[in-house]
Design a protein around this motif. Structure first.
Motif, PDB file in Angstrom:
ATOM      1  N   LEU A  11       0.825  -1.197   0.000  1.00  0.00           N
ATOM      2  CA  LEU A  11       0.000   0.000   0.000  1.00  0.00           C
ATOM      3  C   LEU A  11       0.862   1.251   0.000  1.00  0.00           C
ATOM      4  N   LEU A  12       0.351   2.316  -0.599  1.00  0.00           N
ATOM      5  CA  LEU A  12       1.011   3.612  -0.560  1.00  0.00           C
ATOM      6  C   LEU A  12       0.130   4.602   0.198  1.00  0.00           C
ATOM      7  N   TYR A  13       0.771   5.455   0.982  1.00  0.00           N
ATOM      8  CA  TYR A  13       0.064   6.429   1.808  1.00  0.00           C
ATOM      9  C   TYR A  13       0.640   7.823   1.585  1.00  0.00           C
ATOM     10  N   ALA A  14      -0.228   8.826   1.684  1.00  0.00           N
ATOM     11  CA  ALA A  14       0.239  10.208   1.614  1.00  0.00           C
ATOM     12  C   ALA A  14       1.159  10.502   2.801  1.00  0.00           C
ATOM     13  N   ASP A  15       0.864   9.921   3.957  1.00  0.00           N
ATOM     14  CA  ASP A  15       1.698  10.071   5.149  1.00  0.00           C
ATOM     15  C   ASP A  15       1.986   8.684   5.698  1.00  0.00           C
ATOM     16  N   ALA A  16       3.013   8.038   5.153  1.00  0.00           N
ATOM     17  CA  ALA A  16       3.330   6.657   5.537  1.00  0.00           C
ATOM     18  C   ALA A  16       3.755   6.551   6.999  1.00  0.00           C
ATOM     19  N   ALA A  54       0.688   6.357   8.942  1.00  0.00           N
ATOM     20  CA  ALA A  54       0.063   5.053   8.709  1.00  0.00           C
ATOM     21  C   ALA A  54       0.745   3.974   9.552  1.00  0.00           C
ATOM     22  N   GLN A  99      -0.347   4.354  13.125  1.00  0.00           N
ATOM     23  CA  GLN A  99      -1.702   3.853  13.354  1.00  0.00           C
ATOM     24  C   GLN A  99      -1.754   2.328  13.285  1.00  0.00           C
ATOM     25  N   LEU A 149       4.527  -1.314   2.764  1.00  0.00           N
ATOM     26  CA  LEU A 149       3.971  -0.005   2.468  1.00  0.00           C
ATOM     27  C   LEU A 149       5.065   1.013   2.258  1.00  0.00           C
ATOM     28  N   SER A 164       5.592   5.584   0.993  1.00  0.00           N
ATOM     29  CA  SER A 164       5.026   6.916   0.801  1.00  0.00           C
ATOM     30  C   SER A 164       4.655   7.147  -0.655  1.00  0.00           C
ATOM     31  N   LYS A 165       3.492   7.741  -0.868  1.00  0.00           N
ATOM     32  CA  LYS A 165       3.140   8.210  -2.206  1.00  0.00           C
ATOM     33  C   LYS A 165       4.146   9.276  -2.604  1.00  0.00           C
ATOM     34  N   ASP A 174       5.424   3.209  -7.550  1.00  0.00           N
ATOM     35  CA  ASP A 174       4.755   4.485  -7.287  1.00  0.00           C
ATOM     36  C   ASP A 174       4.073   4.990  -8.556  1.00  0.00           C
TER      37      ASP A 174
END
Length: 137
Positions: A15-20, A23, A26, A60, A62-63, A70
């Motif tokens: 998965l990619l996250y705007a704020d890895a 993430a 969490q 995971l 970062s986007k 990416d």
């Protein structure tokens, strides 16, 4: 499901996250994952992380960190999944024969894997390769 003999999962969602970093916080703090490895670039972005839960691993990052994955995830479905296979080239050939959209042909990676990327009919990105994260030291 993990390989009971080798302690390695055979499927790893990616998965990619705007704020890895948030993430990871969490997932480890609220959802019971354990941090296995986190690789950050000089830019502060998480380029690759592995979190464990039971016998499984989620990968995971970062986007916007660059790279083929990416790029492939832009406009993709809601997830990417990495699947461990023994014969990357044979698996790739079968995908090609079935008309699967290939995003990257089998490629030897700097970290020792050989893998390829494909997109399914809903836009999800699937990577197939020989790399499997170690769950045991």
């Amino acid at each position: 499901m993990a390989d009971p003999a080798g302690g390695r999962p055979s499927v790893c969602p990616s998965l990619l996250y705007a704020d890895a970093k948030a993430a990871i916080e969490q997932l480890t703090g609220a959802l019971g994952f354990a941090e296995l490895v986190v690789y950050e670039g000089e830019d502060g972005l998480v380029h690759h992380a592995e979190l464990t839960q039971g016998g499984g691993v989620v990968m995971l990052g970062s986007k916007g960190s660059g790279g083929r994955f990416d790029d492939a995830m832009r406009g993709a479905g809601p997830a990417g999944v990495y699947v461990v296979v023994d014969d990357v080239d044979g698996h790739y050939q079968r995908a090609v024969e079935h008309g699967v959209e290939i995003l990257m042909p089998p490629t030897d990676q700097d970290y020792g894997s050989r893998d390829y990327m494909a997109r399914d009919l809903e836009g999800n990105v699937w990577s197939f390769g020989v790399y499997a994260p170690r769950l045991e030291g």
